[in-house]
Scaffold this active site. Structure first.
Site, short mmCIF file in Angstrom:
data_model
loop_
_atom_site.label_atom_id
_atom_site.label_comp_id
_atom_site.label_asym_id
_atom_site.label_seq_id
_atom_site.Cartn_x
_atom_site.Cartn_y
_atom_site.Cartn_z
N CYS A 98 0.84 -1.18 0.00
CA CYS A 98 0.00 0.00 0.00
C CYS A 98 0.88 1.24 0.00
O CYS A 98 2.07 1.17 -0.29
CB CYS A 98 -0.93 0.00 1.22
SG CYS A 98 -0.07 -0.08 2.80
N ARG A 126 -4.66 0.84 0.78
CA ARG A 126 -4.31 -0.58 0.78
C ARG A 126 -4.54 -1.26 -0.55
O ARG A 126 -5.59 -1.09 -1.18
CB ARG A 126 -5.11 -1.32 1.86
CG ARG A 126 -4.71 -2.79 1.97
CD ARG A 126 -5.56 -3.52 3.00
NE ARG A 126 -5.13 -4.93 3.10
CZ ARG A 126 -5.96 -5.94 3.31
NH1 ARG A 126 -7.25 -5.71 3.44
NH2 ARG A 126 -5.50 -7.18 3.38
N ASN A 158 3.36 -0.75 4.89
CA ASN A 158 3.40 -0.92 3.44
C ASN A 158 4.41 -2.01 3.12
O ASN A 158 5.54 -1.97 3.60
CB ASN A 158 3.81 0.41 2.79
CG ASN A 158 4.23 0.24 1.34
OD1 ASN A 158 3.66 -0.55 0.60
ND2 ASN A 158 5.24 1.00 0.94
N GLU A 168 5.48 -6.27 2.52
CA GLU A 168 5.19 -7.63 2.97
C GLU A 168 6.27 -8.10 3.94
O GLU A 168 7.46 -7.84 3.73
CB GLU A 168 5.15 -8.61 1.79
CG GLU A 168 4.14 -8.26 0.70
CD GLU A 168 2.68 -8.35 1.14
OE1 GLU A 168 2.43 -8.92 2.23
OE2 GLU A 168 1.81 -7.87 0.40
N ASP A 225 0.02 -10.15 7.79
CA ASP A 225 1.41 -10.08 8.21
C ASP A 225 1.67 -8.83 9.05
O ASP A 225 2.55 -8.83 9.92
CB ASP A 225 2.35 -10.11 6.99
CG ASP A 225 2.06 -9.00 6.00
OD1 ASP A 225 0.90 -8.61 5.84
OD2 ASP A 225 3.01 -8.50 5.37
N ILE A 256 8.60 -8.49 -22.43
CA ILE A 256 8.35 -7.34 -23.29
C ILE A 256 9.45 -7.22 -24.34
O ILE A 256 10.61 -7.55 -24.08
CB ILE A 256 8.28 -6.04 -22.45
CG1 ILE A 256 7.85 -4.85 -23.32
CG2 ILE A 256 9.58 -5.75 -21.73
CD1 ILE A 256 7.54 -3.58 -22.53
N SER A 312 10.43 -10.35 -9.42
CA SER A 312 11.41 -9.80 -10.34
C SER A 312 12.80 -10.30 -9.98
O SER A 312 13.07 -10.62 -8.82
CB SER A 312 11.37 -8.26 -10.30
OG SER A 312 12.49 -7.69 -10.94
#
Length: 649
Positions: free
Chosen positions: A2, A49, A74, A76, A99, A287, A363
């Site tokens: 968030c 959120r 904000n 994880e 969490d 991409i 990523s």
């Protein structure tokens, strides 16, 4: 995931709910699913959120049983299940499955040291009503950004700087002290920002306010001790095990999850490990660019398809010819601060594409820094070879290299560009040589642009990072500098801002802090052996990835922007950096800028990063200093592309 924000009134005044609402409205893209705020007299904390874990019960702010502790977070926390079980064994009762609630109770149990127990990417604000104390903090590597604005009356914070600008009395002004560093590196390094009066909270940092006193401190630093007692086989086993553990840990989600896939070593390793720990096909996204030779150099789709087929992924790809003119103002607005790294465009486009299917993406960001994947890490290796040549031959090579053309968007000219840069720096000391690889514009050129003495530019972010690195191991010294500067303030910043611009949570398992600590302890001759980049990492993945993927030529995750600046974007470049615009803005010497443009167009230099830095700063100025809407600026850039004359700043 968030966006968080809040206000602490140092003057004792009650926080106005409308002020928190305004801050949240401007960052609604970070959290379109929910919002909330908590005000206790002179302190207010709030959030927007994006629901990822415990969709129904994870509303924030979240408080403990008696309401004395309230949190917004904000990001994880990946080890929350283990911490939750430990806290339950101590008698703590949980009302949600989120969490974030773990952090709330962990603070109650262990105080400020609780942050050292967290494995994750986060920024948070915790209000301790019993002590009338506010605590805010940021994760170890700086995956999540956090901005702070403080004056005599209040201290305010937010995940995005633009939220702070919504507060009454906030003045938008250029931080001129940050401009030299921005031109030199292509980004603004913490704690500075491009905004006067706003700073970044550095990575691994906590800030508290209690009894009117503001205190700030680091809770973690990159380890500097090199482990020389392990065998190569031990390094292989530990590295592979930790990569797999990091990926598996970061796959936790209550919503659909996918992965970016370029076909390079890092993203392929992440996808391979995901496939190993998933009972259904992984969704992957790639991409490519339409066009000629320059675009082809950035097209990695064949490699991505190969990896997708190997692991049986549900593969999606997009080939684009982006409307950069239309995109640029919107993306610079989302970035908050200008950057020269064109990966922000690619990251946005592939994030937008992936967001059609998933809310969470993994990523491969960070693998090159950890394990020695950039060509610049070979500078010392080849400098030692170059130093063995007779002095007259080295001098002749230097003279010849200075005359070489340079263009990163042509295969041959890019090779000549790299050779030119290497020879020019080969006889510098290691720190100076590495600076020459990192810099966008030299201190001399920055001094000419700004009419400033060169001596005034030496005390910059890189100098501080080199001074703090304290490594005898040259490669790990470079890694330590990157971890303090480019990684959080460029690469991770653009990854966060561009993915969250489309409400997509991007996780970076190769920057799990335990994997980072392992890589930091690895000797240089283990990481890079015989001049082979990422030697140890590649060897550890030998049974997971095919050899042609492990050893294919590296390609950056950017755009052919340098070629576009010579063609379709040339009118925009010349319009926004025209003498009339530059004189009106009053920052740069127009003759120096004109020469940079001419040298780039003639291939005397590859000025891509330098010109993008100047271009994006002007776009940023029109958005933030001039207060214009990004759609309005985009219309102007389209007119420029079609041959209109630029409107002076």
């Amino acid at each position: 995931m968030c966006g968080i924000h809040g206000i602490y009134q140092l003057d004792g005044q009650r926080v106005e709910p409308a002020h928190l609402t305004a801050m949240g409205d401007v960052t609604a893209h970070r959290g379109p699913d929910d919002e909330g705020q908590h005000i206790d007299g002179n302190c207010g904390i709030a959030m927007r959120r994006l629901s990822i874990i415990d969709l129904a019960g994870g509303h924030q702010p979240i408080g403990n049983a008696d309401g004395s502790l309230v949190l917004v977070c904000n990001g994880e926390i990946y080890n929350f299940r283990e911490l939750r079980a430990e806290l339950q064994a101590k008698g703590y009762r949980f009302k949600t499955g989120s969490d974030s609630e773990v952090l709330l109770h962990l603070y109650d149990a262990e105080g400020d040291d609780c942050v050292k127990r967290l494995n994750g990417m986060f920024d948070f604000a915790l209000w301790d009503g019993r002590r009338r104390r506010l605590l805010i903090g940021r994760d170890r590597l700086g995956v999540k950004p956090l901005y702070v604005m403080q004056d005599g009356k209040r201290l305010a914070f937010a995940t995005e700087a633009k939220a702070l600008l919504k507060l009454p009395g906030a003045r938008v002004a250029l931080n001129r002290e940050a401009v030299p560093g921005y031109l030199h590196l292509g980004y603004v390094a913490a704690p500075q920002t491009i905004f006067e009066g706003i700073r970044k909270l550095p990575p691994a940092t906590l800030l508290s306010i209690e009894n009117g006193q503001v205190r700030e401190w680091r809770y973690w630093r990159l380890p500097s001790r090199i482990e020389r007692g392990w065998s190569r086989d031990e390094w292989l086993q530990r590295t592979r095990a930790q990569i797999e553990r990091s990926v598996e840990m970061q796959m936790v989600s209550d919503v659909p999850i996918g992965a970016f896939l370029s076909g390079g070593v890092d993203s392929s390793a992440v996808v391979g490990c995901m496939a190993k720990h998933s009972d259904h096909p992984i969704r992957t996204y790639a991409i490519g660019f339409e066009g000629g030779e320059a675009e082809a150099l950035y097209n990695e789709l064949p490699y991505a398809r190969q990896v997708a087929k190997l692991f049986g992924t549900e593969h999606h790809e997009i080939v684009v010819k982006p409307d950069v003119v239309g995109l640029l103002p919107r993306l610079v607005w989302h970035m908050d601060e200008p950057v020269s790294d064109t990966a922000f465009i690619t990251t946005y486009l592939v994030s937008e594409f992936a967001r059609q299917d998933v809310k969470v993406i993994l990523s491969g960001v960070g693998g090159d820094e950890l394990f020695g994947g950039y060509r610049r890490y070979l500078g010392g290796h080849y400098a030692r070879k170059f130093g063995r040549l007779p002095a007259p031959l080295r001098k002749l090579a230097g003279m010849a290299a200075a005359r070489l053309p340079a263009d990163r968007h042509s295969g041959l000219l890019n090779t000549l560009r790299l050779a030119k840069g290497f020879v020019a720096s080969a006889e510098m000391d290691p720190d100076a040589r590495y600076r020459s690889y990192l810099q966008v514009l030299s201190h001399d050129t920055v001094a000419q642009l700004l009419h400033a003495p060169r001596s005034a530019l030496a005390d910059d972010a890189l100098a501080h990072a080199f001074a703090a690195a304290g490594h005898d191991d040259e490669l790990n010294r470079m890694f330590a500098v990157d971890a303090e500067t480019q990684l959080p303030d460029d690469l991770l910043m653009l990854t966060d801002k561009m993915s969250m611009a489309v409400s997509l949570e991007c996780r970076v398992p190769l920057l799990d802090h335990e994997l980072v600590e392992l890589a930091a302890a690895m000797p240089a001759d283990v990481k890079i052996a015989g001049g082979q980049l990422k030697h140890l990492m590649k060897a550890s993945l030998g049974d997971l990835l095919p050899q042609d993927i492990l050893h294919r030529k590296k390609r950056g995750f950017g755009t052919p922007m340098g070629a576009w600046l010579k063609k379709e974007l040339a009118p925009v470049l010349r319009g926004l950096l025209s003498p009339a615009v530059l004189h009106r803005r009053g920052l740069f010497d127009a003759d120096v800028v004109t020469q940079l443009v001419a040298d780039h167009e003639a291939n005397r230099i590859d000025g891509t990063d330098a010109l993008i830095a100047l271009l994006n700063l002007e776009v940023w100025s029109r958005l933030y200093l001039d207060g214009r809407d990004h759609a309005d600026v985009a219309d102007e850039l389209h007119h420029l592309a079609n041959g209109a004359t630029a409107v002076p700043a």
